[in-house]
Design an enzyme around this catalytic site. Structure first.
Site, mmCIF file in Angstrom:
data_model
loop_
_atom_site.group_PDB
_atom_site.id
_atom_site.type_symbol
_atom_site.label_atom_id
_atom_site.label_comp_id
_atom_site.label_asym_id
_atom_site.label_seq_id
_atom_site.Cartn_x
_atom_site.Cartn_y
_atom_site.Cartn_z
ATOM 1 C CD GLU A 27 -3.251 0.634 2.136
ATOM 2 O OE1 GLU A 27 -4.027 1.435 2.241
ATOM 3 O OE2 GLU A 27 -3.109 -0.529 2.617
ATOM 4 C CD GLU A 59 -4.519 -0.469 8.908
ATOM 5 O OE1 GLU A 59 -4.975 0.123 7.845
ATOM 6 O OE2 GLU A 59 -3.937 -1.515 9.119
#
Length: 911
Positions: free
Chosen positions: A471, A762
């Site tokens: 990502e 996260e």
């Protein structure tokens, strides 16, 4: 000792930058003095073509004369027009508030870059290759070289270089510069940055050689989360070495068809997948003069680049730290697991020895699983694997060139080999650290460090979401909520200014901003039988350009960045106005309050709100999106006011009021209950000033009740969490906010710290004792979004904030809050105007605060005290102390205005 002195001279936020392309660069400095009340009353700038002229007080480019002002930043150069490659020297003299003349500062400099496309005389070169890359086998790296001759009497030699891809440049066998991953990530369809190096001392009379290695980088490698992505298939390189001789003659060495190319020891590299090196293929002396080029081929002259060639005006990515392992574990099957003790972004450098052809494989991971093995499921498509093949014959050192990993642990397999010294290499955009916070609570201190390490790992040219998986996007929603924390930790002025250009480059013709930048088109997604490109115009994400630009103004007083992107920001707000004329956003899909915690069974929520919620956000999308639409209209109105666009200020202020009224009418009951009834809904509505005064107190009471009903627990996601802590503190519930901070059970900040986290996770439940690892499809252990609490800690524990009456920390608000069981804290913040410091402690009911305010700055200080008792500054009453003025009393605080200097306040702390 008390004279006012100008120090830390910077040009466009940078220290002695080379090759800038700002026609009228802004200059700035700080002033220092050890006495109280010192401030600047005037300055004189001298800008010259040489140090000699500067020494002789001759400003042959610009002499500002004496300018009566206290301003020390954003002073725009106003001298003679500057030309390409011009070298400029400058210094400043200041006068204090008593009219006393200070000494001249030490000189600073900058140089101009190549200011027009016609200045570039080289060709783009590379080597075309038909190899179709896979994750296991990226394209090979290309080596380039050329010999050239240099005459006697070199006065100045400057390299201007860039690539579509990455490059590592050498002159006469020595590396040029210490940057890594140059040029940095931009939308190559629009622009590419070039770098400038002074190489005068690297050249020699006679034979010389230039060499470069090209990597795939962000241009032709795996980027993003869609598999193989590319701006182009083959990297290419552009160089111009301009040499000026003492006799005034000039010549250039450029990239063109006479260069030669080959493959070499770096067999392949990819930022996500890793690097493969075969040391048997090393070519000794390939980047030195006289190298035998047998087997090397003529380069391919590539297509000319049609985008903008721009100077890099932000601090480069560099190696910033080296770390030794905390533990090395040798396994029975011959593998070795290395623990660096810290999750970071970078790579390892390792000394090893083995027979020729011995293959060593390095795998990287953030955490270990229950069996002590590397946990790599959360890497998704990324490999994070480096491979090294020994050349044999003694100790060798492996260190990759064109890849980086997010990791704490490294597994080494293959062999047999002997391992020597192992070093973890920390890599990120080399931003000066500006803030520090240390408290009496070790877990809070670790949390502060976790936030900082997460920022270091993710500020890699752009503010990425994570450094490990497939990502590493510049996600806008994550960055905008973290930007203020980032600014406390580091000087992000030029970093975010660069990224705002990326955001505008990605803006769609409709005016919609994208959800990350630089932008990469992903696959089309079907939604309600309609195919659409994802990751565009999402509330809270696409709103980032306005929020970040306004934050740069608040933190650094930067009006130029507002003006530069003003039209772009208007297009976004106008896009939303046209799309949602009734003032309510109901478009889906959205993200909402990403990764919040369900406050009630999800089945009930989905039954009530349908597609307006998801497992990732139980705050309805229409609530979330409309709030952000209003917030952006309000910010744009403020920006218009700063820029003197009064008609726009009125228009966008009215737009905010219309959206706010629609929000209340559609979503808020007469009792203050908000649709969705989530903590985030109340926190955002209150912080974004969407509620009328008659409903505000009931909304705050409902928010507090919901937190208490949840067991003193925050259920907010990325965006709601930042709003929640600010709202509680500003509404008089600071003690509750501190309870949330100090909470150690899941979900909380300290829960991850107690699990051994060294960076921010996260998600709240990245790993829990009950459920172990979360869904590996989205479970980074280095993701800064929930680290936005850092801003709150600097302001409320450290007590350093800017006074809202003026941008740029020229006026400070000092208000530490001795709560949450903390007994002491020390904090500093180095702003554009100098370093402010606080140090407070509580002992036997007595509060002591030491505070330092930099010269040319003032502050308002809130001292908690028992009403009717005396507050001391030093050994006398504060209200009579030099440099201190009592303003009044608010709640249980005495409020003082203080000038620059160092102070010590002592008070009796209210119970």
């Amino acid at each position: 000792m008390g004279l006012l002195t100008a120090e830390r001279l910077r040009t466009e936020y940078l220290d002695n930058p080379l090759g800038i392309d700002a026609a009228t660069p802004r200059l700035g400095w700080i002033v220092t003095s050890e006495r109280r009340g010192a401030s600047q009353a005037a300055y004189r700038l001298l800008v010259a073509t040489s140090l000699q002229k500067l020494d002789e007080l001759e400003g042959d480019l610009w002499d500002s004369d004496i300018v009566e002002t206290s301003e020390t930043q954003h002073i725009e150069y106003a001298g003679y027009e500057l030309f390409s490659e011009q070298k400029v020297f400058w210094k400043v003299q200041v006068w204090d508030e008593q009219g006393v003349e200070g000494a001249w500062s030490e000189p600073a400099m900058w140089s101009m870059g190549l200011l027009g496309r016609e200045e570039w005389r080289g060709q783009w070169i590379g080597w075309k290759n038909d190899h179709k890359p896979t994750k296991e086998s990226p394209k090979p790296n290309v080596y380039l070289r050329r010999d050239f001759r240099v005459g006697a009497g070199v006065k100045r030699a400057t390299v201007y270089a860039t690539a579509l891809g990455l490059y590592r440049l050498y002159l006469n066998g020595k590396r040029v510069g210490n940057d890594v991953f140059s040029p940095e990530w931009t939308d190559y369809h629009v622009r590419v940055q070039y770098q400038t190096y002074d190489v005068t001392d690297m050249l020699r009379e006679g034979d010389n050689a230039a060499g470069a290695i090209l990597g795939q980088g962000w241009y032709a490698g795996y980027i993003g989360m869609y598999g193989f992505q590319k701006y182009g298939m083959d990297p290419s390189f552009l160089l111009q070495l301009n040499v000026e001789y003492e006799d005034g003659t000039k010549e250039s060495v450029t990239t063109e068809s006479r260069w030669k190319t080959s493959y070499g020891a770096i067999v392949s590299s990819d930022l996500q997948m890793g690097e493969t090196v075969d040391a048997r293929l090393e070519m000794s002396g390939w980047n030195e003069a006289g190298f035998a080029e047998g087997g090397w081929s003529p380069v391919d002259v590539m297509y000319d680049y049609r985008g903008w060639l721009v100077s890099q005006m932000s601090r480069t990515i560099r190696v910033t730290e080296e770390r030794k392992p905390e533990n090395i574990r040798w396994l029975p099957d011959g593998r070795t697991i290395i623990d660096l003790g810290q999750n970071l972004a970078g790579w390892i450098r390792i000394a090893l020895s083995g027979e020729a052809g011995t293959r060593c494989v390095f795998r990287f991971a953030e955490v270990l699983d229950a069996s002590g093995e590397l946990y790599t499921e959360n890497l998704r498509f990324a490999r994070q694997i480096d491979t090294y093949t020994c050349k044999g014959g003694g100790v060798e050192v492996f260190e990759p060139t064109f890849t980086y990993h997010g990791f704490r642990y490294v597994e080494l397999s293959g062999g047999p080999i002997k391992i020597g010294e192992v070093t973890g290499i920390v890599v990120h955009s080399d931003l000066p650290e500006s803030g520090e916070l240390v408290t009496s609570h070790p877990l809070i201190n670790r949390l502060v460090q976790n936030i900082r390490w997460t920022q270091r790992a993710n500020f890699m040219s752009v503010p990425t979401d994570c450094p490990q998986r497939d990502e590493r996007h510049g996600w806008t929603g994550d960055a905008q909520i973290f930007a203020s924390t980032a600014a406390y930790n580091m000087d992000v002025s030029a970093f975010f200014a660069k990224w705002l250009v990326d955001l505008e480059d990605a803006q769609q013709p409709t005016g919609a901003y994208t959800d990350f930048a630089p932008f990469i088109f992903g696959p089309k997604t079907e939604f309600d039988n309609d195919f659409t490109y994802t990751h565009t115009a999402s509330a809270g994400w696409a709103d980032a350009p306005i929020i970040v630009a306004w934050g740069l103004y608040e933190t650094y007083g930067d009006k130029k960045v507002l003006r530069k992107h003003y039209d772009s920001m208007k297009k976004w707000v106008d896009f939303n106005r046209k799309q949602h004329p009734e003032g309510i956003r109901r478009d889906v899909p959205q993200y909402g309050d990403w990764l919040s915690v369900n406050e009630r069974p999800f089945e009930e929520v989905i039954a009530e709100f349908g597609r307006m919620v998801s497992h990732h956000s139980t705050t309805p999308y229409d609530i979330f999106s409309t709030a952000y639409m209003a917030h952006n209209a309000k910010l744009l109105s403020k920006i218009a006011g700063v820029l003197g666009e009064n008609e726009d200020r009125i228009i966008y202020s009215a737009l905010f009021e219309r959206i706010r009224m629609a929000f209340v009418e559609q979503f808020v009951g007469a009792d203050g209950l908000i649709k969705g009834d989530t903590q985030t809904a109340y926190a955002m509505a209150i912080e974004m000033e969407l509620l009328p005064e008659r409903l505000r107190s009931s909304a705050i009471e409902r928010l507090v009740a919901k937190i208490e009903q949840a067991g003193g627990m925050a259920t907010t996601g990325f965006h709601g969490t930042k709003s929640l802590m600010n709202v509680l503190t500003n509404a008089g519930y600071a003690e509750l906010a501190f309870r949330l901070l100090m909470r150690e059970e899941y979900p909380s900040w300290l829960y991850s710290v107690n699990q051994g986290a060294t960076t921010i996770w996260e998600r709240w439940d990245g790993w829990t004792e009950e459920n172990r690892f979360q869904d590996p499809g989205m479970n980074s252990f280095c993701h800064f979004a929930f680290g936005s609490i850092g801003e709150w800690m600097y302001r409320n524990i450290g007590g350093i904030d800017r006074d809202a009456s003026e941008p740029g920390f020229r006026k400070l608000l000092i208000r530490p809050q001795p709560m949450g069981g903390l007994t002491s804290a020390s904090c500093s913040y180095d702003s554009l105007y100098g370093k402010a410091k606080t140090q407070w402690s509580v002992l036997n009911g007595e509060f002591m605060l030491n505070v330092t305010i930099p010269a040319n700055v003032s502050a308002v200080v809130h001292i908690p005290s028992v009403e009717g008792t005396e507050v001391l500054e030093g050994t006398s009453a504060a209200k009579h102390a030099y440099g201190v003025t009592l303003i009044g009393r608010e709640g249980d605080h005495n409020i003082y205005r203080i000038d620059s200097g160092t102070y010590c306040f002592v008070s009796l702390l209210p119970k």
